[in-house]
Design a protein around this motif. Structure first.
Motif, PDB file in Angstrom:
ATOM      1  N   UNK A  82       1.057  -1.217  -0.236  1.00 11.66           N
ATOM      2  CA  UNK A  82      -0.045  -0.555  -0.020  1.00 11.66           C
ATOM      3  C   UNK A  82       0.662   1.357   0.390  1.00 11.66           C
ATOM      4  N   UNK A  83       1.967   0.800   0.278  1.00 15.69           N
ATOM      5  CA  UNK A  83       3.215   2.348   0.786  1.00 15.69           C
ATOM      6  C   UNK A  83       3.749   2.575  -1.168  1.00 15.69           C
ATOM      7  N   UNK A  84       3.711   1.720  -1.606  1.00 18.82           N
ATOM      8  CA  UNK A  84       4.155   1.401  -2.908  1.00 18.82           C
ATOM      9  C   UNK A  84       3.105   1.679  -3.505  1.00 18.82           C
ATOM     10  N   UNK A  85       1.886   2.860  -3.726  1.00 14.05           N
ATOM     11  CA  UNK A  85       1.264   2.929  -4.629  1.00 14.05           C
ATOM     12  C   UNK A  85       0.663   2.614  -5.923  1.00 14.05           C
ATOM     13  N   UNK A  86       2.082   2.784  -6.570  1.00  9.77           N
ATOM     14  CA  UNK A  86       2.149   2.330  -8.043  1.00  9.77           C
ATOM     15  C   UNK A  86       2.265   0.416  -7.963  1.00  9.77           C
ATOM     16  N   UNK A  87       3.139   0.138  -7.094  1.00 10.47           N
ATOM     17  CA  UNK A  87       3.161  -0.856  -7.162  1.00 10.47           C
ATOM     18  C   UNK A  87       1.323  -1.957  -7.155  1.00 10.47           C
ATOM     19  N   UNK A  88       0.956  -1.351  -6.017  1.00 10.64           N
ATOM     20  CA  UNK A  88      -1.022  -1.827  -5.631  1.00 10.64           C
ATOM     21  C   UNK A  88      -1.820  -1.480  -6.842  1.00 10.64           C
ATOM     22  N   UNK A  89      -1.257  -0.229  -7.467  1.00  4.64           N
ATOM     23  CA  UNK A  89      -2.803  -0.085  -8.201  1.00  4.64           C
ATOM     24  C   UNK A  89      -2.691  -1.222  -9.594  1.00  4.64           C
ATOM     25  N   UNK A  90      -1.473  -1.823  -9.331  1.00  6.65           N
ATOM     26  CA  UNK A  90      -0.970  -2.558 -10.840  1.00  6.65           C
ATOM     27  C   UNK A  90      -2.465  -4.063 -10.423  1.00  6.65           C
ATOM     28  N   UNK A  91      -2.260  -3.964  -9.493  1.00 10.05           N
ATOM     29  CA  UNK A  91      -2.618  -5.689  -8.962  1.00 10.05           C
ATOM     30  C   UNK A  91      -4.413  -5.638  -8.177  1.00 10.05           C
ATOM     31  N   UNK A  92      -5.261  -6.043  -8.585  1.00  9.49           N
ATOM     32  CA  UNK A  92      -6.889  -6.479  -9.204  1.00  9.49           C
ATOM     33  C   UNK A  92      -7.139  -6.639  -7.347  1.00  9.49           C
ATOM     34  N   UNK A  93      -5.764  -7.651  -7.250  1.00  8.81           N
ATOM     35  CA  UNK A  93      -5.875  -8.496  -5.645  1.00  8.81           C
ATOM     36  C   UNK A  93      -6.146  -6.947  -4.867  1.00  8.81           C
ATOM     37  N   UNK A  94      -5.554  -6.041  -4.377  1.00 11.30           N
ATOM     38  CA  UNK A  94      -5.690  -5.167  -3.611  1.00 11.30           C
ATOM     39  C   UNK A  94      -6.545  -4.484  -3.456  1.00 11.30           C
ATOM     40  N   UNK A  95      -7.405  -3.826  -4.382  1.00 11.79           N
ATOM     41  CA  UNK A  95      -8.367  -2.925  -4.407  1.00 11.79           C
ATOM     42  C   UNK A  95      -9.733  -3.626  -3.943  1.00 11.79           C
ATOM     43  N   UNK A  96      -9.891  -4.495  -3.691  1.00 10.96           N
ATOM     44  CA  UNK A  96     -10.809  -5.436  -2.259  1.00 10.96           C
ATOM     45  C   UNK A  96     -10.102  -5.362  -1.361  1.00 10.96           C
ATOM     46  N   UNK A 113       3.777 -18.871  -5.572  1.00  7.64           N
ATOM     47  CA  UNK A 113       3.269 -17.886  -6.748  1.00  7.64           C
ATOM     48  C   UNK A 113       2.419 -16.812  -6.730  1.00  7.64           C
ATOM     49  N   UNK A 114       1.152 -17.317  -5.943  1.00  8.69           N
ATOM     50  CA  UNK A 114       0.352 -16.428  -6.746  1.00  8.69           C
ATOM     51  C   UNK A 114       0.010 -16.047  -5.344  1.00  8.69           C
ATOM     52  N   UNK A 115      -1.433 -15.343  -5.777  1.00  7.64           N
ATOM     53  CA  UNK A 115      -2.048 -15.263  -4.105  1.00  7.64           C
ATOM     54  C   UNK A 115      -1.299 -13.776  -3.230  1.00  7.64           C
ATOM     55  N   UNK A 116      -1.498 -13.098  -2.621  1.00  7.04           N
ATOM     56  CA  UNK A 116      -0.452 -12.431  -1.084  1.00  7.04           C
ATOM     57  C   UNK A 116       0.772 -13.090  -1.030  1.00  7.04           C
ATOM     58  N   UNK A 117       0.979 -14.609  -0.984  1.00  7.68           N
ATOM     59  CA  UNK A 117       2.275 -15.060  -0.843  1.00  7.68           C
ATOM     60  C   UNK A 117       3.254 -14.261  -2.724  1.00  7.68           C
ATOM     61  N   UNK A 118       2.168 -14.886  -3.530  1.00  9.27           N
ATOM     62  CA  UNK A 118       2.836 -14.212  -4.099  1.00  9.27           C
ATOM     63  C   UNK A 118       3.331 -12.541  -4.163  1.00  9.27           C
ATOM     64  N   UNK A 119       2.131 -11.919  -4.077  1.00 12.76           N
ATOM     65  CA  UNK A 119       2.811 -10.300  -3.288  1.00 12.76           C
ATOM     66  C   UNK A 119       3.934 -10.634  -2.513  1.00 12.76           C
ATOM     67  N   UNK A 120       3.450 -11.130  -1.643  1.00 12.58           N
ATOM     68  CA  UNK A 120       5.321 -10.840  -0.652  1.00 12.58           C
ATOM     69  C   UNK A 120       6.245 -10.942  -1.344  1.00 12.58           C
ATOM     70  N   UNK A 121       6.675 -11.850  -2.353  1.00 11.08           N
ATOM     71  CA  UNK A 121       7.765 -12.107  -2.818  1.00 11.08           C
ATOM     72  C   UNK A 121       8.390 -11.351  -3.964  1.00 11.08           C
ATOM     73  N   UNK A 122       6.968 -10.608  -4.321  1.00 14.42           N
ATOM     74  CA  UNK A 122       7.407  -9.258  -5.098  1.00 14.42           C
ATOM     75  C   UNK A 122       8.145  -8.292  -4.135  1.00 14.42           C
ATOM     76  N   UNK A 123       8.527  -8.436  -3.214  1.00  8.63           N
ATOM     77  CA  UNK A 123       8.725  -7.089  -2.115  1.00  8.63           C
ATOM     78  C   UNK A 123       9.678  -7.741  -1.473  1.00  8.63           C
TER      79      UNK A 123
END
Length: 405
Positions: A100-114, A169-179
């Motif tokens: 959420x602090x990386x707004x540019x990265x979060x805006x590209x992830x549909x999961x974050x919108x919910x 590799x997907x969901x929140x686990x995949x998001x964790x790997x991305x950061x």
């Protein structure tokens, strides 16, 4: 020499006159008792209004005192809560918080919108003790819990293969790997649309849309000493979060926070909790560290200082003009209470006087019916009505159901 028996007509007339007077006195007793019940209900209503005003005034003065003492602002307190979440490494909350602090990265992830946020950041309180207590009551898992708007958001957090194994590799686990964060262990997620909402009414005239909950009261009608409020109504929601509603029109207070706190009561001291035990069903906390769980168990020992707490809001929600108005209302209601107490004293004195007259009149009737000249009357006793029969109204009058005061 015994007196001759009185004619039955005279006896019946005398009995009728005395019983009518007894019945009238009984009605007077009922009327005074009705008046006392009405006055007591009016006093209870005034006391409840004064408690509400005292809470608002206390919140205002504590906020002003905090500002005067150069305490951190609401924004700084919220930022401190976010930093404490980021420190909880390898948790779902820390991963989402960083994204959420990386707004540019979060805006590209549909999961974050919910994902609406975390329990710890969706509400504020105006007292540091209360912040610590409510955090300890809920526990770290609930404080770090993610809050999703819909069940689709919950489903998007984790994917599984055909054997039910988590796809890392997907969901929140995949998001964790991305950061560069690897999620470890379980985490709690609340879905707003799946939570059973509060079934009562919401105060639509209150800017915070607080729940209408009945204050605890002893059988006599008095509120327990030290009772402050229900925890669910002591959570302050930002304007953005107040406008967050489910598809069925329910807000965060009547879904998320009611699910977490239910009717949890907040008191000043542990002693206040102990005195109010018969009135506590869903647990209680006190500002001096007392915690009573809904299952009836007490949390003793030193309190925990959890790293993640609710932000402490030092915003003054009422203007000085409103505060002066509220202080004036308190004075007026205290004056009204004094007048009602004086009325109650008069009614109690009148009730005592009428009850004494009733007892005296009843005894006179009994003495009259047992006079020798009456008991000698042949076969006339069946025509003489009894002053009181078993199971009848002892006052000889139907109780009034209307307020006559």
């Amino acid at each position: 020499m015994a007196s001759p028996p009185l004619p039955s007509q005279i006896v019946e007339l005398n009995c009728k006159v005395m019983e009518e007077k007894l019945k009238s006195l009984g009605s007077e007793v009922n009327r005074h008792e009705d008046n006392l019940r009405f006055l007591k209900s009016e006093i209870n209503a005034i006391e409840e209004a004064c408690v509400d005003l005292a809470i608002k005034l206390g919140n205002y003065h504590s906020s002003v005192a905090a500002v005067m003492n150069n305490d951190t602002s609401a924004q700084e307190a919220e930022e401190r809560t976010v930093r404490s979440i980021l420190d909880q490494d390898r948790t779902a909350a820390a991963i989402i918080c960083q994204l959420k602090l990386r707004s540019e990265l979060a805006s590209k992830m549909p999961l974050m919108k919910d994902i609406l946020g975390f329990v710890a950041t969706l509400g504020k309180v105006n007292n540091d003790n209360l912040s610590r207590l409510l955090a300890e009551y809920l526990g770290m898992d609930n404080m770090l819990a993610l809050v999703c708007k819909t069940y689709n958001g919950v489903k998007g957090l984790e994917k599984y293969d055909k054997d039910g194994i988590i796809d890392k590799s997907s969901g929140i686990h995949g998001l964790g790997r991305s950061v560069g964060k690897l999620l470890n262990g379980r985490f709690t997620v609340f879905c707003l649309e799946n939570l059973r909402p509060f079934s009562g009414d919401v105060n639509i005239d209150d800017p915070q849309r607080k729940l209408i909950l009945h204050r605890p009261r002893f059988p006599g009608g008095e509120s327990p000493a030290g009772f402050l409020d229900f925890a669910v109504n002591m959570i302050h929601l930002d304007r953005a979060h107040l406008s967050c509603l489910t598809a069925s029109g329910h807000g965060l207070r009547e879904t998320l926070f009611y699910s977490l706190f239910s009717h949890l009561q907040v008191y000043k001291t542990r002693s206040d909790i102990q005195r109010a035990l018969p009135l506590i069903n869903d647990g209680a906390v006190s500002l001096d560290g007392g915690i009573l769980k809904p299952n009836g168990s007490f949390c003793l020992g030193d309190s925990k200082n959890l790293e993640v707490k609710f932000p402490v809001s030092l915003e003054v929600s009422s203007s000085p003009e409103n505060i002066l108005e509220m202080e004036g209302q308190v004075k007026l209601k205290n004056w009204e209470k004094e007048r009602l107490l004086e009325d109650m004293k008069r009614e109690e004195d009148l009730l005592k006087e009428v009850k004494e007259l009733y007892s005296k009149q009843k005894q006179e009737l009994m003495d009259y019916l047992t006079r020798p000249e009456l008991t000698q009357a042949p076969h006339d006793s069946s025509t003489i009505p009894s002053p009181a029969t078993p199971g009848s109204n002892p006052f000889g009058a139907k109780p009034s159901h209307k307020r006559r005061y």
